[in-house]
Design an enzyme around this catalytic site. Structure first.
Site, short mmCIF file in Angstrom:
data_model
loop_
_atom_site.label_atom_id
_atom_site.label_comp_id
_atom_site.label_asym_id
_atom_site.label_seq_id
_atom_site.Cartn_x
_atom_site.Cartn_y
_atom_site.Cartn_z
CG HIS A 84 -6.34 1.87 0.43
ND1 HIS A 84 -5.10 2.32 -0.01
CD2 HIS A 84 -6.07 0.81 1.25
CE1 HIS A 84 -4.16 1.56 0.52
NE2 HIS A 84 -4.71 0.63 1.28
CB CYS A 129 -0.93 0.00 1.22
SG CYS A 129 -1.94 -1.49 1.33
#
Lengths: 392, 392
Positions: free
Chosen positions: B335, B86
């Site tokens: 996200h 991420c």
């Protein structure tokens, strides 16, 4: 930019290691590189890890480097995972070089690792897709056939233009099989004859089995540092005189653009302030044996069409003026995709230090070139080329 | 090291874009960043492309960046594909920063791109594995459950220690949903109440649906350059005052080691010569809403346990002293794993330039922090943290 030196290299053998996961291969290479430098894991300030196929082949898509490195006790540092197909390992080296050249770090580790043997060859081949959407979905072709088309077109054109024979195409494989037979880390150590190569199974005309690199597991690592840190490590430092990466084209006959392998090498020569005549030893990307003949031209080692002559006259053999692929190259030493570039670098460092054992070049080399490439796509500018010049 | 400036940013909206392949998302972001800077594809001297899941989810394992970039007309330059879960996009930004800081290039492009909607959620979840060999093979667990365990243990411990209530855990989601409602690029634009969040479906106790970021497609890009080049571009340059990457631990209660998010932020503050009190705006990694409360502490924005108070008193709301996640953060803005870090950077650049539209912070910010992280593994040192400080 600061000067950057390699102070340690290490490699795991190439081959088929079904019982070893990716991180075990990487750990062996990392431990060997640190031991070579007389360094400890805590000396590593930043790490760059190259791998190409781990997501599709091992299921480890994310943080491959962090997972591998913590098995080697390297934690808490910046870790950058890089991918650039068959040039992933030299791309990792370039990242480590940038860290030290910029001053962001004084000691950086570069790792290349690949696990291609997963018990399902079709899956390994599918993972090598160059533009998966285009090639797998729209064209319904695999990477190997796509990969074969470019060099095949080129090789066929060369055979017509220069009169190269199947025996000429086999010459790099024969030369490199001799080198590989002297390399305890090599995947294939059988010495081949022209006859062996020409009459091995046809893979895609005119390429026979022994002209092609094969599926392989392997890993390699290099520890690099700044000038002021180099003396703290145990081995004679090898300077990175140029570290060039480019994307670009694999030039086909009739294309008037400059070939990107050639442009990349030229940029490296300029950065290092040398020319191809200054090279004492070369490792180059012979994913298929005849590619070595074409790369001789593109790296400026000979004029167009003269590749077979370089081998006939012994110029690129171990005892020649500029030995090429003393490790055995991709066909004999092995081609574990994301490790290959650092396997080339490790071999050149051993040669420059005079530590290459029975395959050591007698006239101690001072300047070396590693040429690594990958990621061909059809008619696109997506191929990757690196050229790294090392000096002692 | 040379100073490095951001002169252009661009983003594709986050959300579900089934008809768009990865390279179409990337192209939109790249074209927007170049247009923002008044730059052309030929101005890009080197490119860094962050992506985490493209191998397993799109089948494009190799040369993802080269394939995407050639669709944007960026060819013949060094391209480095990076992965750090991420935090892949801020890892790409760090690569571009290293190129310019070192002097290897004057103008560099950083791209983050992710395509998570592929019509098979189970496949998307499996691709997020942190240590696939350990977790998928040996423990038989998925990443999401692994990912949930750390924050869950932490959150439960905080609830016991500080008396945090489910309503407290919901506060960041409520605040950020308001911000996201003002962001035309946001995935979720519904304004939520405490009641909405607390009473949404329980995902894993104590985390409810609206406390969790969701699957998302998206892309973002930033063009960076040296001081002498900055004036050639059209927008006011934003200086990268610190660009820090670390691997490390996600600290659980009872662990006496320094939390790596905290250590990374501290290093960034030192490099920029500032403290947390100097921050005017922050984008942070609220993959789950209560993480924002814990990150307040780790970034030095408050003392332990005071997170809910920061929101109650309006300190981190859009009109507060230090607005946090003005974009809507991971839960509202979205996200898309490998794009998230550069979505944070784009938001902060817009805020620093006063171009954030209805969500523009009234007291024009001068110093901003982007905190991005990823890749938790159980009991290992394999998590990734970045902290990037921007200044005008």
């Amino acid at each position: 930019m600061r000067d950057v030196f390699i102070v340690g290299v290490g490699a795991h053998a190439t081959g088929r290691f079904m019982e070893k996961p990716l991180k075990a291969l990487a750990h062996a290479a990392i431990a060997a590189a640190l031991e070579d430098a007389g360094a400890a894991p805590r000396d590593v300030q930043t790490a760059w890890v190259g791998n190409s196929l781990g997501g599709l082949l091992t299921g480890q898509e994310g943080i491959r480097g962090e997972v591998a490195l913590q098995h080697s006790g390297i934690v808490g540092v910046p870790v950058t995972n890089v991918e650039n197909a068959c040039a992933s390992a030299t791309t990792a080296l370039r990242g480590a070089w940038l860290e030290v050249a910029s001053g962001a770090a004084d000691v950086a580790l570069a790792v290349g690792m690949e696990k291609m043997f997963v018990g399902d060859t079709a899956r390994t081949i599918a993972a090598l897709a160059a533009d998966s959407e285009l090639e797998l979905s729209e064209m319904g072709m695999q990477f190997t056939s796509g990969y074969a088309i470019h060099p095949k077109i080129n090789i066929k054109a060369r055979m017509r233009e220069y009169g190269w024979t199947p025996a000429d195409l086999a010459k790099p494989a024969v030369k490199n099989s001799f080198n590989g037979s002297l390399n305890p880390l090599a995947q294939h150590r059988k010495r081949l004859t022209i006859d062996d190569v020409v009459h091995s199974r046809m893979v895609v005309d005119p390429l026979t089995l022994y002209m092609c690199s094969s599926i392989s597991d392997g890993a390699a690592a290099a520890l690099v540092c700044s000038a002021d840190r180099a003396a703290r490590f145990s081995k004679k430092p090898v300077r990175i005189a140029a570290c060039v990466l480019r994307s670009g084209i694999y030039r086909l006959p009739g294309d008037t653009r400059v070939d990107s392998a050639q442009a990349t090498a030229q940029e490296a020569y300029e950065k290092a302030g040398i020319g191809p005549d200054d090279l004492d030893v070369v490792e180059l990307h012979d994913a298929m044996a005849p590619a070595e003949l074409m790369l001789y031209e593109r790296l400026g080692l000979c004029r167009p069409g003269e590749g077979p002559r370089l081998i006939d006259e012994g110029i690129t053999t171990l005892t020649g003026r500029v030995p090429v692929n003393p490790s055995g190259g991709l066909c004999s030493r092995g081609h574990p995709v994301g490790a290959t570039g650092l396997l080339q670098i490790a071999e050149l460092v051993w040669q420059l230090r005079g530590e290459a054992g029975p395959r050591q070049i007698a006239r101690r080399p001072k300047t070396a070139l590693a040429q690594n490439q990958g990621g061909l796509t059809l008619g696109q500018d997506s191929a990757v080329y690196t050229a790294t010049i090392l000096q002692v």
